[in-house]
Design a protein around this motif. Sequence first.
Motif, PDB file in Angstrom:
ATOM      1  N   ALA B 152      39.772  31.501  -6.560  1.00  0.00           N
ATOM      2  CA  ALA B 152      38.775  31.046  -7.531  1.00  0.00           C
ATOM      3  C   ALA B 152      38.095  29.766  -7.059  1.00  0.00           C
ATOM      4  CB  ALA B 152      39.426  30.835  -8.887  1.00  0.00           C
ATOM      5  N   GLY B 153      38.800  28.992  -6.236  1.00  0.00           N
ATOM      6  CA  GLY B 153      38.238  27.730  -5.774  1.00  0.00           C
ATOM      7  C   GLY B 153      37.131  27.906  -4.746  1.00  0.00           C
ATOM      8  N   LEU B 154      37.020  29.107  -4.170  1.00  0.00           N
ATOM      9  CA  LEU B 154      36.024  29.317  -3.115  1.00  0.00           C
ATOM     10  C   LEU B 154      34.612  29.049  -3.607  1.00  0.00           C
ATOM     11  CD1 LEU B 154      37.318  32.580  -1.402  1.00  0.00           C
ATOM     12  CD2 LEU B 154      37.305  30.258  -0.488  1.00  0.00           C
ATOM     13  N   MET B 155      34.389  29.285  -4.902  1.00  0.00           N
ATOM     14  CA  MET B 155      33.036  29.122  -5.422  1.00  0.00           C
ATOM     15  C   MET B 155      32.976  28.019  -6.470  1.00  0.00           C
ATOM     16  SD  MET B 155      30.883  31.256  -3.973  1.00  0.00           S
ATOM     17  CE  MET B 155      29.695  32.120  -4.998  1.00  0.00           C
ATOM     18  N   ALA B 156      33.935  27.088  -6.402  1.00  0.00           N
ATOM     19  CA  ALA B 156      33.924  25.974  -7.356  1.00  0.00           C
ATOM     20  C   ALA B 156      32.815  25.007  -6.987  1.00  0.00           C
ATOM     21  CB  ALA B 156      35.272  25.272  -7.338  1.00  0.00           C
ATOM     22  N   LYS B 157      32.003  24.677  -7.976  1.00  0.00           N
ATOM     23  CA  LYS B 157      30.887  23.778  -7.655  1.00  0.00           C
ATOM     24  C   LYS B 157      31.371  22.373  -7.310  1.00  0.00           C
ATOM     25  CE  LYS B 157      29.134  25.083 -11.044  1.00  0.00           C
ATOM     26  NZ  LYS B 157      28.670  25.714 -12.250  1.00  0.00           N
ATOM     27  N   SER B 158      32.535  21.994  -7.896  1.00  0.00           N
ATOM     28  CA  SER B 158      33.128  20.724  -7.456  1.00  0.00           C
ATOM     29  C   SER B 158      34.346  21.102  -6.625  1.00  0.00           C
ATOM     30  CB  SER B 158      33.546  19.878  -8.649  1.00  0.00           C
ATOM     31  OG  SER B 158      32.946  20.357  -9.824  1.00  0.00           O
ATOM     32  N   PRO B 159      34.178  21.181  -5.311  1.00  0.00           N
ATOM     33  CA  PRO B 159      35.225  21.749  -4.467  1.00  0.00           C
ATOM     34  C   PRO B 159      36.471  20.884  -4.455  1.00  0.00           C
ATOM     35  CG  PRO B 159      33.532  20.748  -3.139  1.00  0.00           C
ATOM     36  CD  PRO B 159      33.047  20.667  -4.544  1.00  0.00           C
TER      37      PRO B 159
END
Lengths: 317, 317, 494, 303
Positions: B152-159
Motif C-alpha cells: 500500500a505504501g508504493l503509492m503513498a503520496k507522503s512516502p
Amino acid sequence: MSDSNAVRLVRRLGPFLGLALVLVLFTALEPDRFPTAVNFRTVLTQTVIVGLGAVGMTFVVVSGGIDLSVGSSIALSTIVIARLLRDGASPAAAALAGVVAGGVVGVVNGTLITRLRIAPFIVTLGTLQIVRGTAKYLAGEQKIDAPASWLAGLMAKSPDPSWLIVAPGVWALILLAGFLAFVLRRSILGVHTYAIGSNESTAVLCGIKVDRTKVLIYGLSGLMTGLAGLMQFSRLTVGDPTAATGLELNIIAAVVIGGASLSGGVGGIAGSLVGALVMAFLANGCTLVGVPNYAQEILVGAIIVAVVAIDRSKRGT
Amino acid sequence: MSDSNAVRLVRRLGPFLGLALVLVLFTALEPDRFPTAVNFRTVLTQTVIVGLGAVGMTFVVVSGGIDLSVGSSIALSTIVIARLLRDGASPAAAALAGVVAGGVVGVVNGTLITRLRIAPFIVTLGTLQIVRGTAKYLAGEQKIDAPASWLAGLMAKSPDPSWLIVAPGVWALILLAGFLAFVLRRSILGVHTYAIGSNESTAVLCGIKVDRTKVLIYGLSGLMTGLAGLMQFSRLTVGDPTAATGLELNIIAAVVIGGASLSGGVGGIAGSLVGALVMAFLANGCTLVGVPNYAQEILVGAIIVAVVAIDRSKRGT
Amino acid sequence: MEGVEKSFGATRALSGVSLDVAPGDVHALIGENGAGKSTLMKILAGVLTPDAGRMSLFGSPYRPTGPLDARRRGVAMIHQELTLAPHLDVEANLTLGTETTTFGFVRRAGRRAAIRDVLTRLRLADLPFDTPVGTLSTAVRQLLEIARALLSGARVVIMDEPTSSLGRRDVERLFDIVRELAASGCGIIYISHFMDELREVATRFTVLRDGASVGTGTLDAVDDDALIRLMAGGAPTTGTRAPSVRGTPLLVLDGLEGHPRPTEASLVLHRGEILGITGLVGAGRTELLRAVFGLDPVVSGSVTLAGIGFSADEGPDARWDRGMGFVSEDRKHEGLMLDLPLSVNLTLSRLEPVSRAGFVDGKKLDAASREWIDRLGIRAAGSNVAVGSLSGGNQQKVAIARLLHHDVDVLLLDEPTRGIDVRSKAAVWDLLRSLANAGRGILVVGSHLPEMLAHCDRIAVMNRGRLGEARDASTVTAHELLTEAVSVAESRHE
Amino acid sequence: GDSKSPSKRVIAVIPKGTTHEFWKSIHAGALKAAAESGVDIAWKGPPKEDDRDEQIKVVEDSVTRRVAAIVLAPLDEAALATPVAEAAKDKIPVVVIDSDLKGDAHASFVATDNEKGGAMAAERLGTLLGGKGRVLMLRYQVGSASTEKRERGFLAGIAKFPGITMVSDNQYAGATAEAAYAAAENLLQRFPELDGIFCPNESATFGMLRALTSVGRNGKVKFVGFDASAKLAEALKTGDIHGLVLQNPFRMGYLGVKTALDVLDGKLVERRIDTGVAMATPDNMTTPDIAELLNPKLPENVR
Ligand SMILES: Nc1ncnc2c1ncn2[C@@H]1O[C@H](COP(=O)(O)OP(=O)(O)OP(=O)(O)O)[C@@H](O)[C@H]1O
Ligand SMILES: Nc1ncnc2c1ncn2[C@@H]1O[C@H](COP(=O)(O)OP(=O)(O)OP(=O)(O)O)[C@@H](O)[C@H]1O
Ligand SMILES: [Mg+2]
Ligand SMILES: [Mg+2]
C-alpha cells in the motif's frame, strides 16, 4: 492478397458458418427453449441496435476508417428524442431529430478527419468524449423521462399490427441493411468506398473526391447510429446519457467477425449483420443455459479471435 | 512525409507545449491551490498507472500495433496479487506474480497476433473480454480483500522514508520510463520496433525475426501493464475485477497526445509520459476549478483532437 | 539452381528453372513480365521457399531458412520494390538486421567507416547518416538499397531492375560497381528489361518464359531479335514511327511554378503529338506532372486545357472531368488498388458509362474491362481478379488502360514503360502513337533516351526544376539532350 | 448456483451487476429462500455491469426461458418497465427489489427506503458536526436512481441544519473505485478545510476513504458513507468513518424470492415491503444486528 475464388468463398461463408455453429450448439443444449419462434423474435429485436450500428460501421471500416464515437452518439440521440418529447414535440419529429443528431455527429467526424488530416481512431477517440459530455450536458446529468408515445412500439417483440410478426425495428434493420448492402456493392458511392479503403492516394489520383466521400460515409454511418439511438430510446423509453457506453467495441467486433478488415477495402453488410447475430445469439444462449457472466465474457472474446482466425487462416491479414 | 528538421522539432515539442499550456491555464485560474507541491505530488501519483501503461503501449504503438486489453489486464493483476496475499503469500511474491500475470497476457497477445496473423486490434479486442472474464472468475465475481502490507505504501503520496519526496510508484515510473526510453531509442529491440512499425515487410526482408520481436514487445508492454496493476492494487488495497474498465482508451490517448502515430514508426516514451500528465493535470485542474464533469469530458476530447491536429498540421498523418 | 518450382495457390510461377552463375560472372536474367524472374530470385535470397528443386552455393547444398540466413551465407538481393523503413535513418536502414550490439544496445560507431566507404562508392559521400530515409528521393533510396547489399559483403548479388529509378549518371556509376564486384570474384545476377544495359554490363544470360528456363548462353553470341524471340516464343513486334500530324494546341503551361519544383515550366502540347520530358532523376519531372494534374499546389503560373485555365482549388477530379488523365510512376502506392478487382481499377475514374442511376452494372463493367484486357494483351485470369496478383508489367498496362477507358484528350504519363518487358513496351508505344494519331495529346516523362528519341515527336529537358525548350526529336541527338540535362547540375546531392 | 433438476421450479434473480458484495448478499438471501421452499435460483446479471440494455436482454431471455418468476433489481425505473410488463403478460410474476420500477406490472417492491437512508446520513452528519460546518457530497454516477434518491434525501436532511453549508455537490465519483479515488483526491485538494463528507454508495465511500487516508485527513473530517464492505467496516472500527448507512441485502434477496413464491401460490402480497435501513456507528458496530449487516456471512455456494 492471394485471393483465389475458393478462398474468397470461404471468407464470405466464414461468418455464416460461425452463426450456424452457435445455433446448432445451443439447440443441442436447450432443445426446448432455444429454437423457438418467440426466442428468435427476442434475439432479433436484441440485435437491432448493434445491427444498425454495424451496418453504418461497415461503410466506415471498408473505407479504411473507424468510429469509436458511436456509443456516445447513441446516447446523444436518446437524449435529443427524450428532451423533444418532454417539451411537447410530436413523436415523429423527435425521432427524426434523434436520427439527424447522429448524422450530425457523423458529419462532424468526417469533417474533422478530412480537414485536419487526423487518423479516424484519434478523431473519434476525441468525439467519443465530446459527444458523451454533450449528452450529459443536454440531459442535465440525469436521465430524461419522456411521455409515452408510439415510439416505444418500434421495438415491441409482439408488434402492434400482429401481421408484422417481428418488431418494426427489426424490419427497419432488414430493409435498410438490404438496401445499403446493394449501395455498398453496386453504387458508385460504394465502389468509391472500397477504393478509398484499398488505396487512398490512388483514389485521389483517379479523381475521386475523397474528402467529400468520406464526409458522406461518416454522415451515412452517423444516420444509422442515430437510428440505433432511436431504437435504444424505444427500448429504454427514457433518454439516458450513459446508455451504450462501450457499445462501439461490440459494433466493431460485429463488423470484424463479419469478415471486414480494419485496414480497409474488405467487408460487407451481410457479414456484419451475421456478426451482430452471432454475438446476440451467444448472449441469449448463455443466459438460457445458465452460463455465468464471466464464462460468457471469455466465450465472446474467444469467438472473436477464433472466427477471425479461421477466416484469415488462408489469407494474410 | 515532408519532414524538415524544424517540423520534427515542433513535433517533438508539441506535447510539451500542450502540457505547459495546461499548467499555465490552471495556475492562472487557481493560483493558490493548483501550483502547490502537495497538489503536484497528488497528480504525479495519479499519473503513475496510466503512465506505466503508456510506456509499455508506446512500444506496441511504435511497432504499428495496439493493445486494447490493458484495462482488463490491470484488473487481473490486482486480483492475482490480492488472492495471493489473502492466501498468505509474501507481499513481494504477490507483487511479482501480479507483474508476471500482466507479462503473460502480453505474451499471449503477441503470440496470437503473430501465429494467427490477425490484426492486433482484433486479437486484443478478444483478449480484452477473455482477460476480464478470467479476472472475474479468479475473483469469484467480487472484490478481494487483502491483508494490509507494505504494498500500500508504493503509492503513498507522503512516502515512508520522507526523503523520497514522491511515492515509490512515481520513482518506479520515472526510472523505468528513463530506462525504456533508452531501450526504445538505442537498443536493438528498439531499432527493430521502429523498423517493424515503419515497414514490416522490409523488416522481414532484412532478416529481423519479426514474430519473435513482436512477442517480446507485447510481453514487455504486458509487464508494464502488470506493474500498473500492482500500483492500482497499491492504491485500492483490494483486488477489483472491474477495475480499470475502459482505461485502455486513456492510455492510448496519452500515447497519441504524446506524438506517436497509430500507423507505426513514430513515437517516444517522453511524449507518452507528457500525454499522461496532460490528462491527469486536466482532470485535477477541472476538479479544483469546480468545472462540472461533463465539461471536463468535452474538454479532454477536444484536447485530444486539438493537440494531434496542431502536431500533424505540418505533416500528413 | 536446378529444377526449381514454385506455385502461389493456383498460379504456377515457376515450373522447373535451372540457372548457374560462376564467380566473376555478370549473369543477365531476361524474360517478359510475369515470367518468374523476381520469384526465382526471391527463392535464391531466402524470401520464398521453393516447392521443389535443388540449389547449391560454392559447391555445397544451399537451402536458406530466411533472408538473414541467405545474407549471412553471402547472397544479397536488391529488390524490385524499394524495401527501406521510411522512419529510420540512413545508418539504421543500412545495418538493419545485422546490427552489432553490446548487451542488446546498438553500437553504432563500429560500422561507420564501412558505411561511409560504401556511400562514397555510390557518390553519396555527404549524405548525413541521421537523415530519415522517408525524406530522400526515390533515386537516393534506390542507391541506399544497393549500398545495403554492398555493405553485407555478399559473394552473390542479385539486382532486380536496379536502374528503374536511376538517372543515366547513376546507372553508369552502378555499372562501374557491378564490374568492380565481378572483378573481385562476386557472382552477379542482373535483371533488366533494357537490352542495351544488359549488353553493356552482362556476359552470360538466361531467358525465362512462363516460369521455365528456355535458353542460356553468352550475350555476344545472340542478337536482340533472337533474344526477344526466346522471351516471347514468337517474332517481335517493332513499332515504327509514323509521321506526326500536329494539330491545334491542347495543353498550355505558362510559367508554372510548384513547391519546391518545378521552378519554371512552359510548354505547348498539341493534338496529335507525343511530347517527351527527360532529364536527370530528381530534376522534378514527376512534380511537374503532379502540379499540372492538380495533385501538388501550384505557386504561380497557369495550366490551360483547350483554352480554359484551371483555378487553384480545382483538383484531379476537375482534370479528369475535362479530359486529362495521369499515370503515376509509383504504381503500388499511387496507381492501383492492389486488392480490388482489375475491372474496378480500370474503370474507377469514370464509372458512369458502366452504371445506371448511380449503380454499377456488373455486365457492362465486365464488358468494358474485357475490351481493354484483350486490346492491350493484359495477362489475367479474368476481369474479376485482384490486380495485385498480376505481374508488374501487366499492372502497368492496367494503369494505362484506365486512361483509355476514360477516353481522355491529354495523357500525362510518368515513366509509363518502367518495368515493362520489350514486347509490351513496343505495344504501349504503338498504342500511344495511335492515340496521338486520333487527335490526343500525350506528355511522357522518361529517362531512357534511346527509347524517348525513338517514339516522341518533340523532347524537352528538365534541369533542376526548369523546363527547357522542346526540340524536334528527329533532329536532336542523345548527346545534346544529355549535355543539357547535366549542365550546371554538378552537385545533385547537396 | 444454478443446479438444474427438471422437476423444480426456477426463479430468475436478476441483480444490477454481479461483482459486488451487496449483490452477493442478495444472492445468499435468495438461495436461503430457495432452499427452504425447494425451488432453484437462476442468478444472472447484465454481462456489462450497469448497462440498462444488457439487463433488459437478461429479463427478455429469462422470459423466453419460461422461468416461474423473476426477482429483479432494475437498473432503471422506466427502461425496465416494458420488459417487466411483457413478462407479466406472459404470466411470469415479477418482484422488484432494491430500486423502484414505474408502472404496476410488478407484484411487489421489496427494498430499502433510499431517501430515508440519505436523510439518516444527513441526521448523523449534522449531529456529529453540532449543526454547523462545511460539508461536501460526492455523487455516484449520472442517472443512477437509487443513489440519486439517497443524494436527494441527504440534501433535504442537511437543509434542516441552517449552520451547515454545502461546499460542493456537483462532482461525480464515476463507476470504478479508482475514478472515485482520483476525484476525491482532487476534491480534497480543492477544499483544504472541510468538516463533513457524505458518499452515497460503497465504491464512492471507499474511494473517498482512500483519498482521506492518503492525505492524512482520515478521522479528522466527519465522514458518513453508504453500504458495507470489509474495508469500510474496518474503517468504522478505526474511527476513519463515522457512520455507514446499512441496507439489508440478505433480507432483500430472501424476501424477494419468498414474495415471488407467495405470488405463485396465489397469496396476496403487499405492494411495498421495506427491508429497513440502519446506521452503523463506531459505538454500535459490535451489536449483533449491526455486526451481521456489516460482515454478512455468505454461504460457500455464493463465492
Ligand atoms: N505473391 C504472389 N502471389 C500470387 N502470385 C504471384 C505472387 N508473386 C508473383 N506471382 C505470380 O508469379 C508470376 C511470376 O511473377 P514475377 O514477379 O516473378 O515475374 P517477373 O518476371 O519478375 O515480372 P516483371 O518483369 O513484371 O517484374 C506472375 O504470374 C505473378 O502474377
Ligand atoms: N539527392 C537528393 N536529395 C534530396 N532530395 C532530392 C534528391 N534528388 C531529388 N530530390 C528531390 O526529389 C524530388 C523529385 O524527385 P524525383 O526523383 O521524383 O524527380 P523526377 O525528376 O521526377 O525523377 P523521375 O522522373 O525519376 O521520377 C524533388 O523535390 C527533388 O528536390
Ligand atoms: Mg519482377
Ligand atoms: Mg519521378
